[in-house]
Every structure is written in structure tokens, then in C-alpha cells.
Design a protein around this motif. Structure first.
Motif, PDB file in Angstrom:
ATOM      1  N   PHE A 100       0.850  -1.191   0.000  1.00  0.00           N
ATOM      2  CA  PHE A 100       0.000   0.000   0.000  1.00  0.00           C
ATOM      3  C   PHE A 100       0.881   1.234   0.000  1.00  0.00           C
ATOM      4  O   PHE A 100       1.853   1.315   0.762  1.00  0.00           O
ATOM      5  N   THR A 101       0.540   2.199  -0.864  1.00  0.00           N
ATOM      6  CA  THR A 101       1.229   3.488  -0.913  1.00  0.00           C
ATOM      7  C   THR A 101       0.242   4.592  -0.574  1.00  0.00           C
ATOM      8  O   THR A 101      -0.828   4.684  -1.177  1.00  0.00           O
ATOM      9  N   ALA A 102       0.598   5.419   0.400  1.00  0.00           N
ATOM     10  CA  ALA A 102      -0.217   6.569   0.793  1.00  0.00           C
ATOM     11  C   ALA A 102       0.469   7.842   0.341  1.00  0.00           C
ATOM     12  O   ALA A 102       1.641   8.065   0.658  1.00  0.00           O
TER      13      ALA A 102
ATOM     14  N   GLY B 163       2.934   0.323   5.266  1.00  0.00           N
ATOM     15  CA  GLY B 163       2.621   1.192   4.143  1.00  0.00           C
ATOM     16  C   GLY B 163       3.799   2.065   3.732  1.00  0.00           C
ATOM     17  O   GLY B 163       4.644   2.428   4.559  1.00  0.00           O
ATOM     18  N   ARG B 164       3.852   2.380   2.462  1.00  0.00           N
ATOM     19  CA  ARG B 164       4.858   3.306   1.928  1.00  0.00           C
ATOM     20  C   ARG B 164       4.221   4.690   1.892  1.00  0.00           C
ATOM     21  O   ARG B 164       3.103   4.864   1.391  1.00  0.00           O
ATOM     22  N   VAL B 165       4.897   5.700   2.439  1.00  0.00           N
ATOM     23  CA  VAL B 165       4.356   7.058   2.505  1.00  0.00           C
ATOM     24  C   VAL B 165       5.138   7.969   1.565  1.00  0.00           C
ATOM     25  O   VAL B 165       6.370   8.088   1.685  1.00  0.00           O
ATOM     26  N   LEU B 166       4.424   8.599   0.635  1.00  0.00           N
ATOM     27  CA  LEU B 166       4.993   9.641  -0.220  1.00  0.00           C
ATOM     28  C   LEU B 166       4.422  10.975   0.242  1.00  0.00           C
ATOM     29  O   LEU B 166       3.201  11.145   0.268  1.00  0.00           O
ATOM     30  N   THR B 167       5.280  11.902   0.627  1.00  0.00           N
ATOM     31  CA  THR B 167       4.813  13.182   1.158  1.00  0.00           C
ATOM     32  C   THR B 167       4.956  14.274   0.111  1.00  0.00           C
ATOM     33  O   THR B 167       6.046  14.494  -0.428  1.00  0.00           O
ATOM     34  N   VAL B 168       3.843  14.936  -0.165  1.00  0.00           N
ATOM     35  CA  VAL B 168       3.827  16.081  -1.083  1.00  0.00           C
ATOM     36  C   VAL B 168       3.914  17.338  -0.236  1.00  0.00           C
ATOM     37  O   VAL B 168       3.034  17.605   0.580  1.00  0.00           O
ATOM     38  N   ASP B 169       4.981  18.110  -0.394  1.00  0.00           N
ATOM     39  CA  ASP B 169       5.188  19.257   0.489  1.00  0.00           C
ATOM     40  C   ASP B 169       4.967  20.601  -0.197  1.00  0.00           C
ATOM     41  O   ASP B 169       5.199  21.651   0.407  1.00  0.00           O
TER      42      ASP B 169
END
Length: 341
Positions: free
Chosen positions: A78-80, A99-105
Motif C-alpha cells: 500500500f502506498t499513501a 505502508g509506503r508514505v509519499l509526502t507532497v510538500d
């Protein structure tokens, strides 16, 4: 799925009796109303999911945790795609569940991060077309679970008397589901959508927003023509309502629930309505670093709103609803500890 409990507050509003019901979704799977949504989305997309590739979703926090739990239970990746306003506790919980977390900043120019989160998600889909996106923003499974489960539960718990039912809006799926139930079952409800200033979820121009979990940078795809009646609440009012509720009842809820309580108290104070019910999306555990921390409130300039003016709490009634939640973060709300000076 176990029912979530309701707390009934018997109030005195400028000397007049009133009842405020709080349906505490923090007791649901994964500690929020998004547990219902995650299970419904999974049931919809499961036949298409490659077990080695998994699913991806854009989320401000609660749905990310819920989908991370569902994905872990089914042993799929799962990617969040999240953003800086997401609670640190939620980001850490997603990662702890694998889960894999991709952060949009980078802000999206519309008061939040949603549009850029979606752009990042689509980049991931282009790079790996076998990824499955449940799409909480447009999948009919999202409103359907509230039409089928959440709304009938609330009706059974609060009775058949005329009641104003207040629902917070971000994707609009919960409100759309309740609206479909209202049209089909005809309970004696006035259904009120609650949004925050700066949100375009129910129409209007998007602007700066502070609280996660309520409001959006664009119009809801589930409610393209908006909803009436609806109320907009300021961050000051939402935070004031959270603090008032914790101090007077010992029930501690999240920021979007605070917006609902603020709107409900305003409604009870200014109209002839005597009964209101709020579907509280989550609890205080995701807001201990923000809403319930004095230093954060000072930095944000959140002061000056007294939503409890003229309101007294005469009694608090707890209605049991099934077994305790399975997830350790879905614990009973309690008054947060005060921050040391």
C-alpha cells in the motif's frame, strides 16, 4: 461491522433544553469513519488488485491508516500519498503497518495540498499501470457504505423525533451517502453539511485552510451541485468547540468533529431546533500535537471564539454499541493532558 457508540448531551441553551448526540466514529475500525470507507473501497477493488503490486491512495491521514490496515490484513503493498498537515501519529502508523508514505510538500495554490497529491498519485500510476487506485473521491462505494450502514445506525440510536444531522465534508462521500438515505428512508432529519472557511468542497473559491480532514481544494465530485443547508465554520470555532467539549464532558474529538459541534451549538442557539446529531469522524488522538497543544494554537493565532457561550451541560449519557474497537489507536476519547507551561 460493529456499531459505533453515541454519547447524548442534555444541554441548557440560554435556559432552553436541547439534546446533542455525538456518534463517535473513533470507536470504529482504525479509529475513524474512514475505516468504513476503506473496507467498502477494498471490497470494490479487490478483484482487480495484483497482490505483488497493491493499491495507492491520496489521503490527509485517516483513510491512509485504514487502508494500510486493510492492505496489511490481505498482505498486499500500500502506498499513501500524504502531505505536511497529516498528523505525525497517522504517518507513523501507516508506516508501522507496512505502508509506503509519499509526502507532497508543495501547496496546490488552492489552500491545501489535494491537487498536488493527486498529481503525484497519477505519476505513480503512469510509472506502474498495474497499481490500483480505489479513488475515495469518486468511487460510489464510498457514499454507499454510509447509506447502507452509518445512517441507519444513527437513526436507530437517536430515535424518530425531528433532528438536525450534521455531517463534515471533505470528499463529500459521507454527506452524499446520508443524503441518499434521507431520500430513500425519509427519517425526520434536517441534513446539514458542515464545511470550513477556505474550502471549495461545496462550491465557492478555495483559500487557506488549517485543519486536516475537513474541506477541500476543489468541489466534491459526489456533490457537484453542493448541498443545502450547509454551514461554514472557522478554525477558531472548530478548535474552541473541541476544547469546550473536552472540558465540560470529558469527550475529546478531532478537529472536523469540533467544526460539527460548533455548527450544532450555533444552530441550537439561533433556531427553534432542539435536537442535533453530529457524526464525529475521529478522536483527539490524531490532534494532540495541534488542536490540543496550547503552543500550536498560539502559533496559529487560534483564540477569541467562545462557542460554548450560554450553553450548559446538564447530563451526559453513554449508549453502548458493540465490542471495543480492534485497532489500538481507536480508544475511548478522554480529556487530553494539559501541556506543561
Amino acid at each position: 461491522m460493529p456499531r459505533t457508540p453515541v454519547v447524548g448531551l442534555e444541554l441548557s441553551v440560554h435556559g432552553r433544553p436541547a439534546t446533542l448526540w455525538l456518534k463517535l466514529e473513533s470507536y470504529g475500525p482504525y479509529g475513524s469513519v474512514k475505516g468504513r470507507t476503506a473496507l467498502a473501497l477494498w471490497q470494490d477493488v479487490a478483484p482487480r488488485v495484483d497482490p505483488g503490486i497493491g493499491i495507492i491512495e491520496s489521503t490527509s491521514g485517516n483513510l491512509g491508516l485504514a487502508l494500510a490496515g486493510v492492505a496489511a490484513a490481505h498482505r498486499i503493498p500500500f502506498t499513501a500519498v500524504m502531505d505536511p498537515r497529516s498528523s505525525t501519529a497517522l504517518v507513523d502508523a501507516v508506516a508501522a503497518l507496512g505502508g509506503r508514505v509519499l509526502t507532497v510538500d508543495r501547496p496546490d495554490g488552492a489552500g491545501g495540498y489535494l491537487l498536488n497529491r493527486l498529481a503525484r498519485l497519477r505519476e505513480q500510476l503512469a510509472a506502474e499501470p498495474r497499481l490500483v487506485w480505489p479513488d475515495q473521491y469518486a468511487n460510489p462505494a464510498s457514499p454507499a457504505v454510509h447509506t447502507r450502514e452509518t445512517a441507519p445506525e444513527l437513526r436507530a440510536q437517536t430515535g424518530e423525533q425531528p433532528t438536525s444531522v450534521l455531517i463534515a465534508v471533505s470528499t463529500g462521500g459521507t454527506l452524499a451517502g446520508f443524503r441518499a438515505y434521507l431520500h430513500a428512508a425519509r427519517p425526520a432529519w434536517e441534513l446539514v453539511g458542515v464545511d470550513v472557511t477556505g474550502s471549495a468542497a461545496l462550491g465557492g473559491t478555495a483559500g487557506p485552510r488549517l485543519l486536516p480532514g475537513i474541506g477541500a481544494s476543489r468541489r466534491s465530485l459526489f456533490l457537484p451541485h453542493g448541498h443545502a443547508p450547509s454551514v461554514r465554520v472557522t478554525p477558531q470555532e472548530a478548535v474552541s468547540a473541541c476544547l469546550w467539549l473536552a472540558e465540560t464532558t470529558g469527550v475529546a474529538v478531532g478537529g472536523s468533529s469540533g467544526a460539527l459541534v460548533a455548527a450544532a451549538l450555533h444552530l441550537l442557539r439561533t433556531t427553534d431546533r432542539r435536537r442535533a446529531a453530529c457524526l464525529c469522524p475521529d478522536g483527539a488522538d490524531r490532534y494532540l500535537e495541534t488542536v490540543y497543544r496550547p503552543s500550536w494554537r498560539r502559533r496559529q493565532g487560534l483564540a477569541g471564539a467562545d462557542v460554548g457561550r450560554g450553553v450548559g451541560v446538564r447530563a451526559v449519557t453513554h449508549l453502548p454499541a458493540g465490542p471495543p474497537p480492534a485497532h489500538p489507536r481507536a480508544r475511548e476519547p478522554s480529556a487530553p493532558q494539559k501541556e506543561p507551561p
